[in-house]
Write a protein that holds these residues in place. Structure first.
Motif, PDB file in Angstrom:
ATOM      1  N   GLN A 126       0.812  -1.213   0.000  1.00 41.03           N
ATOM      2  CA  GLN A 126       0.000   0.000   0.000  1.00 41.03           C
ATOM      3  C   GLN A 126       0.847   1.265   0.000  1.00 41.03           C
ATOM      4  OE1 GLN A 126      -3.674  -0.455   0.088  1.00 41.03           O
ATOM      5  NE2 GLN A 126      -3.296   1.477  -0.939  1.00 41.03           N
ATOM      6  N   GLY A 127       1.921   1.246   0.801  1.00 45.88           N
ATOM      7  CA  GLY A 127       2.779   2.432   0.877  1.00 45.88           C
ATOM      8  C   GLY A 127       3.421   2.762  -0.459  1.00 45.88           C
ATOM      9  N   LYS A 128       3.957   1.745  -1.123  1.00 48.56           N
ATOM     10  CA  LYS A 128       4.585   1.960  -2.438  1.00 48.56           C
ATOM     11  C   LYS A 128       3.554   2.406  -3.466  1.00 48.56           C
ATOM     12  CE  LYS A 128       6.629  -2.105  -2.626  1.00 48.56           C
ATOM     13  NZ  LYS A 128       7.423  -3.242  -3.150  1.00 48.56           N
ATOM     14  N   GLY A 141      -0.531  -0.820 -16.107  1.00 50.13           N
ATOM     15  CA  GLY A 141       0.890  -0.519 -16.217  1.00 50.13           C
ATOM     16  C   GLY A 141       1.443  -0.592 -17.623  1.00 50.13           C
ATOM     17  N   ILE A 142       2.728  -0.910 -17.724  1.00 48.47           N
ATOM     18  CA  ILE A 142       3.420  -0.840 -19.010  1.00 48.47           C
ATOM     19  C   ILE A 142       3.099  -2.016 -19.925  1.00 48.47           C
ATOM     20  CG2 ILE A 142       5.301   0.507 -18.022  1.00 48.47           C
ATOM     21  CD1 ILE A 142       7.003  -2.046 -18.012  1.00 48.47           C
ATOM     22  N   HIS A 160       2.766   6.036  -2.932  1.00 56.77           N
ATOM     23  CA  HIS A 160       3.920   6.834  -3.366  1.00 56.77           C
ATOM     24  C   HIS A 160       3.960   6.974  -4.886  1.00 56.77           C
ATOM     25  CE1 HIS A 160       7.947   8.522  -3.268  1.00 56.77           C
ATOM     26  NE2 HIS A 160       8.346   7.606  -4.138  1.00 56.77           N
ATOM     27  N   LYS A 161       3.501   5.945  -5.606  1.00 57.88           N
ATOM     28  CA  LYS A 161       3.539   5.961  -7.072  1.00 57.88           C
ATOM     29  C   LYS A 161       2.192   6.379  -7.672  1.00 57.88           C
ATOM     30  CE  LYS A 161       6.182   3.112  -9.268  1.00 57.88           C
ATOM     31  NZ  LYS A 161       6.819   1.916  -9.882  1.00 57.88           N
ATOM     32  N   ASN A 162       1.317   6.907  -6.816  1.00 51.47           N
ATOM     33  CA  ASN A 162       0.009   7.408  -7.267  1.00 51.47           C
ATOM     34  C   ASN A 162      -0.838   6.296  -7.910  1.00 51.47           C
ATOM     35  OD1 ASN A 162      -1.892   9.491  -7.491  1.00 51.47           O
ATOM     36  ND2 ASN A 162      -1.294   9.948  -9.589  1.00 51.47           N
ATOM     37  N   SER A 189       4.303  -0.178 -13.025  1.00 48.19           N
ATOM     38  CA  SER A 189       3.290   0.842 -13.314  1.00 48.19           C
ATOM     39  C   SER A 189       3.877   1.936 -14.201  1.00 48.19           C
ATOM     40  CB  SER A 189       2.770   1.454 -12.013  1.00 48.19           C
ATOM     41  OG  SER A 189       3.833   2.106 -11.327  1.00 48.19           O
ATOM     42  N   LYS A 190       3.017   2.769 -14.725  1.00 50.03           N
ATOM     43  CA  LYS A 190       3.468   3.908 -15.524  1.00 50.03           C
ATOM     44  C   LYS A 190       3.866   5.060 -14.600  1.00 50.03           C
ATOM     45  CE  LYS A 190       0.487   2.648 -19.413  1.00 50.03           C
ATOM     46  NZ  LYS A 190      -0.732   2.964 -20.157  1.00 50.03           N
ATOM     47  N   PRO A 191       4.698   5.972 -15.083  1.00 49.54           N
ATOM     48  CA  PRO A 191       5.158   7.080 -14.237  1.00 49.54           C
ATOM     49  C   PRO A 191       4.029   7.918 -13.653  1.00 49.54           C
ATOM     50  CG  PRO A 191       6.480   6.934 -16.235  1.00 49.54           C
ATOM     51  CD  PRO A 191       5.356   5.966 -16.408  1.00 49.54           C
ATOM     52  N   GLN A 192       2.913   8.037 -14.385  1.00 49.92           N
ATOM     53  CA  GLN A 192       1.800   8.859 -13.897  1.00 49.92           C
ATOM     54  C   GLN A 192       0.894   8.126 -12.912  1.00 49.92           C
ATOM     55  OE1 GLN A 192       2.252   7.719 -16.994  1.00 49.92           O
ATOM     56  NE2 GLN A 192       0.340   7.354 -18.085  1.00 49.92           N
TER      57      GLN A 192
END
Length: 218
Positions: free
Chosen positions: A76-78, A145-146, A81-83, A119-122
């Motif tokens: 969950q934390g990660k 994701g990618i 952090h990565k939206n 995942s993707k950057p956004q």
């Protein structure tokens, strides 16, 4: 007191508030420790897989929703952090299964961790779907994701496989986790497969038969 316990206490701020720099260091230590522990566990399982042994299972009955929630704590934390937003869709007719709870969470954690990692950057969405299909419990982890290139799909569950050097360099990992969880699923008399569209996301699905006692899995 072990250093990892001290680090977790610092992270929980039981010893007082942390400034931004301290929190950054504590998070780095925590992530590195979990990464190293994951590699060690994978390697221990890998020794058994390469020797042709079955990985040990301890079958018990447990609530699916509890196991999922306990697993989500680790990603969950990660995800935040990565939206990334993690959603759940659980079949109300499927509450309890008989399986190795620790191994079930290992399977789920690997798939969720990969969904977050690739995942993707956004950012994006991860959807956990649980449904009953006859006498089968089916679990799907769908991400935005990618994705995976078509020519790589058949190699994903091979030991030490990485899609390409760029992915290995950018995202890390040893390429053994999926091979191990595939064996774990198959030891539960289930099946693991993936569907993906490059650039749009992937869905990993695994099944576990609904059994009445542990003897049906052995």
């Amino acid at each position: 007191m072990p250093s990892w316990v001290l680090n977790e206490l610092l992270k929980m701020k039981t010893m007082g508030e942390l400034n931004d720099k301290q929190e950054h260091y504590v998070n780095n230590i925590s992530n590195s420790t979990k990464h190293l522990l994951g590699i060690i566990n994978d390697m221990l399982d890998l020794v058994k897989v390469e020797s042709g042994e079955n990985l040990p299972l301890s079958i018990e009955s447990f609530h699916i929703s509890d196991a999922i929630d306990e697993t989500l704590i680790f990603v969950q934390g990660k995800a935040v952090h990565k939206n990334i937003v993690i959603k759940k869709e659980l079949d109300p007719e499927l509450d309890i299964i008989s399986a190795d709870k620790i191994r079930f969470k290992q399977i789920l954690l690997k798939l969720l961790d990969n969904a977050v990692k690739f995942s993707k950057p956004q950012g994006g969405i991860i959807l956990i779907t649980v449904q009953k299909s006859g006498e089968i419990a089916q679990f799907s982890i769908c991400d935005t994701g990618i994705g995976i290139q078509e020519e790589e799909m058949g190699k994903l569950f091979s030991l030490f496989y990485q899609a390409d050097s760029g992915i290995s360099r950018n995202y890390g990992g040893m390429g053994v986790g999926l091979a191990i969880i595939k064996q774990l699923v198959e030891q539960h008399k289930g099946r693991l497969w993936v569907e993906s569209k490059y650039g749009e996301g992937s869905t990993f699905t695994f099944t576990i038969p609904l059994v009445k006692n542990k003897e049906e899995i052995k």
